[in-house]
Design an enzyme around this catalytic site. Structure first.
Site, PDB file in Angstrom:
ATOM      1  N   GLY A 241       3.031  -8.119  -7.343  1.00  0.00           N
ATOM      2  CA  GLY A 241       1.999  -8.031  -8.169  1.00  0.00           C
ATOM      3  C   GLY A 241       0.920  -9.138  -7.648  1.00  0.00           C
ATOM      4  CD  GLU A 275      11.169  -6.661  -7.703  1.00  0.00           C
ATOM      5  OE1 GLU A 275      10.061  -6.363  -8.376  1.00  0.00           O
ATOM      6  OE2 GLU A 275      12.203  -6.573  -8.224  1.00  0.00           O
ATOM      7  N   GLY A 277       4.502  -6.110  -2.745  1.00  0.00           N
ATOM      8  CA  GLY A 277       4.199  -4.841  -2.126  1.00  0.00           C
ATOM      9  C   GLY A 277       2.873  -5.012  -1.529  1.00  0.00           C
ATOM     10  NE  ARG A 278      -2.412  -4.528  -5.269  1.00  0.00           N
ATOM     11  CZ  ARG A 278      -2.793  -3.396  -5.431  1.00  0.00           C
ATOM     12  NH1 ARG A 278      -3.687  -2.818  -4.977  1.00  0.00           N
ATOM     13  NH2 ARG A 278      -2.262  -2.741  -6.533  1.00  0.00           N
ATOM     14  NE  ARG A 314      -5.680   0.272  -4.609  1.00  0.00           N
ATOM     15  CZ  ARG A 314      -6.899  -0.549  -4.694  1.00  0.00           C
ATOM     16  NH1 ARG A 314      -7.951  -0.284  -3.964  1.00  0.00           N
ATOM     17  NH2 ARG A 314      -6.878  -1.378  -5.751  1.00  0.00           N
ATOM     18  CB  CYS A 346     -14.451  20.648  -5.496  1.00  0.00           C
ATOM     19  SG  CYS A 346     -15.041  21.748  -3.877  1.00  0.00           S
ATOM     20  CD  GLU A 347     -11.582  17.083  -9.221  1.00  0.00           C
ATOM     21  OE1 GLU A 347     -12.354  16.381 -10.276  1.00  0.00           O
ATOM     22  OE2 GLU A 347     -10.890  17.855  -9.375  1.00  0.00           O
ATOM     23  CE1 TYR A 375       1.414   0.598  -4.970  1.00  0.00           C
ATOM     24  CE2 TYR A 375       0.294  -1.278  -4.369  1.00  0.00           C
ATOM     25  CZ  TYR A 375       1.478  -0.820  -4.974  1.00  0.00           C
ATOM     26  OH  TYR A 375       2.493  -1.565  -5.325  1.00  0.00           O
TER      27      TYR A 375
HETATM   28  C1  LIG Z   1       4.740  -1.937  -7.951  1.00  0.00           C
HETATM   29  C2  LIG Z   1       5.830  -2.977  -8.252  1.00  0.00           C
HETATM   30  C3  LIG Z   1       6.046  -3.988  -7.433  1.00  0.00           C
HETATM   31  C4  LIG Z   1       5.124  -4.558  -6.372  1.00  0.00           C
HETATM   32  O1  LIG Z   1       3.889  -4.705  -6.982  1.00  0.00           O
HETATM   33  P1  LIG Z   1       2.684  -5.143  -5.893  1.00  0.00           P
HETATM   34  O2  LIG Z   1       1.529  -5.306  -6.752  1.00  0.00           O
HETATM   35  O3  LIG Z   1       2.175  -4.150  -4.825  1.00  0.00           O
HETATM   36  O4  LIG Z   1       3.042  -6.393  -5.495  1.00  0.00           O
HETATM   37  C5  LIG Z   1       6.862  -4.971  -7.598  1.00  0.00           C
HETATM   38  N1  LIG Z   1       7.979  -4.909  -8.423  1.00  0.00           N
HETATM   39  C6  LIG Z   1       7.870  -3.711  -9.380  1.00  0.00           C
HETATM   40  C7  LIG Z   1       9.056  -3.552 -10.254  1.00  0.00           C
HETATM   41  C8  LIG Z   1       7.038  -2.804  -9.283  1.00  0.00           C
HETATM   42  O5  LIG Z   1       6.913  -1.869  -9.826  1.00  0.00           O
END
Ligand SMILES: *Cc1c(COP(=O)(O)O)cnc(C)c1O
Length: 419
Positions: A241, A275, A277-278, A314, A346-347, A375
């Site tokens: 996150g 964890e 991601g982004r 997004r 078309c939105e 994303y």
């Molecule tokens: C989506 C998600 C992440 C990654 O979130 P980011 O904002 O992309 O870092 C990590 N853990 C879980 C359980 C998620 O669902």
């Protein structure tokens, strides 16, 4: 200007490559990712971690292209997955099963069986019924399933409501009030082994406050659980996150976030999982699109390009902001007038940028839509029967690699059957 981008002789370059030249060969729109920037993001996490205690599990849903997953595998990262499909991708790309954690509120029996067979590190459990299902699948497979409990700490992550996951009103996790009872239930099940506890409160968090509050709530649960269940938790999963800079945000650095987690949850003998991601891929990607037409409705200026909400959802889904750079330099941005950059779908919700200062772009001009590495493509659809874009990767060696070809008309109707 975001890092990795630079104008050379008025031509926008990304990771050293001329976007104009690439677009002469690759049909637009296309995504392009820069390995160097992914590697330096990974480095920011690894430099702050102790490999004996800290484990980085890339959240695959942010960008699951096999070539991206290979980069993660080569850097020694694990993965956080949310489906059987993501599991298969990780294994294909060489991420070892014993570094994979499996999250999500709706894992099916078939997906659980697949993950047990692969031998993943642990299941992050989100409900009592799911716990029973995992126990049953493990019984049938004749194995012991390692589980971690995802606690919903009921804290406000201060982000867009659609990407907030740690509040009672969100579907995620087991409410912190019930955590102890669910651990006790798990303790009585024969085919699960309690391995950890964790949380994930949302995405694009730009303050450490929510993380601190969640970690504190989980910290308080640990001694209760360990004494009541007579066990020692081995893993603490701090979720993902961490936000990135799309516009003017000032997100904390991975090192500061990890240090905070260590202060609250760094209990001797326990392993911490992170964890992201982004953060690892978001700023490492661009969506390159070509202008088709321009028009004015009253005093509203529209620039219609060939990328749409089916390529990048997004803006429509989260009011996401993406910086837009003209691929050919267009003078001083202070002199630009506002326009809406929109797609062909078309939105009315199909826009890339709204009321944004943009230069006097004309048909045929290219734009680079920044911070679309996370994303972006993964949320693309075939809505309006539009083919999904190609994904290119600038390799660590600086070569251009076609990581996914653009779809064809044949791809569009694959699997469909006339009456
Ligand atoms: C989506 C998600 C992440 C990654 O979130 P980011 O904002 O992309 O870092 C990590 N853990 C879980 C359980 C998620 O669902």
């Amino acid at each position: 200007m975001h890092s990795g981008l630079e104008y050379k002789e008025q031509n926008l370059h990304f990771g050293g490559q001329s976007l104009q030249q690439i677009a002469a060969l690759q049909e637009t729109p296309f995504y392009i990712y820069n390995s160097q920037s992914i590697l330096s993001n990974i480095e920011a996490w690894q430099a702050a971690s102790d490999p004996d205690r800290h484990h980085i599990c890339y959240a695959v849903k942010a960008n699951s292209n096999l070539a991206i997953l290979q980069i993660m595998a080569r850097q020694g990262l694990g993965a956080d997955i949310v489906s059987g499909g993501e599991l298969l991708r990780c294994l294909q790309a060489g991420i070892p099963a014993n570094r994979i954690v499996y999250s999500g509120v709706g894992k099916t029996a078939a997906e659980i069986a697949l993950a047990l067979e692969a031998g993943i590190l642990l299941f992050s459990v989100e409900s009592r019924q799911e716990l029973e299902q995992i126990n049953e699948c493990a019984r049938r497979a004749g194995v012991l399933a390692a589980i971690s409990m995802r606690v919903n700490p009921d804290v406000d992550a201060a982000t867009h409501p659609y990407i907030s996951t740690g509040l009672t009103e969100n579907k995620f996790g087991i409410h912190h009030d019930q955590a102890l009872a669910v651990f006790q239930m798990a303790n009585r099940l024969e085919h699960v082994r309690i391995s950890g506890i964790g949380f994930h409160i949302g995405s694009q968090l730009t303050s450490l406050d929510g993380f601190a509050a969640a970690a504190q709530k989980v910290r308080e649960l640990i001694p209760q659980i360990e004494s009541e269940c007579r066990l020692e938790l081995e893993w603490i999963d701090c979720g993902g996150g961490l936000g990135i800079q799309y516009n003017a945000e000032e997100p904390p650095a991975p090192a500061d976030y990890m240090k905070l987690m260590d202060q609250i949850l760094g209990i001797p003998g326990k392993q911490l999982a992170f964890e992201p991601g982004r953060h690892l891929v978001g700023n490492a990607g661009l969506l390159v699109s070509r202008v088709l037409y321009t028009k004015e409705n009253g005093d509203r200026r529209f620039i219609i390009c060939d990328a749409a909400m089916n390529d990048l959802i997004r803006p429509a889904l989260y009011q996401g902001y993406h910086a837009v750079y003209p691929v050919t330099e267009h003078g001083d941005p202070a002199s630009w007038n506002k326009a809406d950059l929109v797609g062909p779908v078309c939105e009315s919700g199909d826009f890339i940028a709204r009321q944004r200062p943009l230069p006097n772009l004309q048909a045929g001009d290219l734009v680079a839509i920044h911070s679309t590495g996370a994303y972006g493509f993964v949320m693309a659809s075939n809505y309006n029967s539009r083919m999904r874009a190609a994904e290119l990767l600038i390799t660590p060696e600086g070569d251009l690699h076609l990581a996914r070809r653009r779809e064809t008309y044949a791809d569009l109707i694959r699997g469909e059957q006339l009456l």
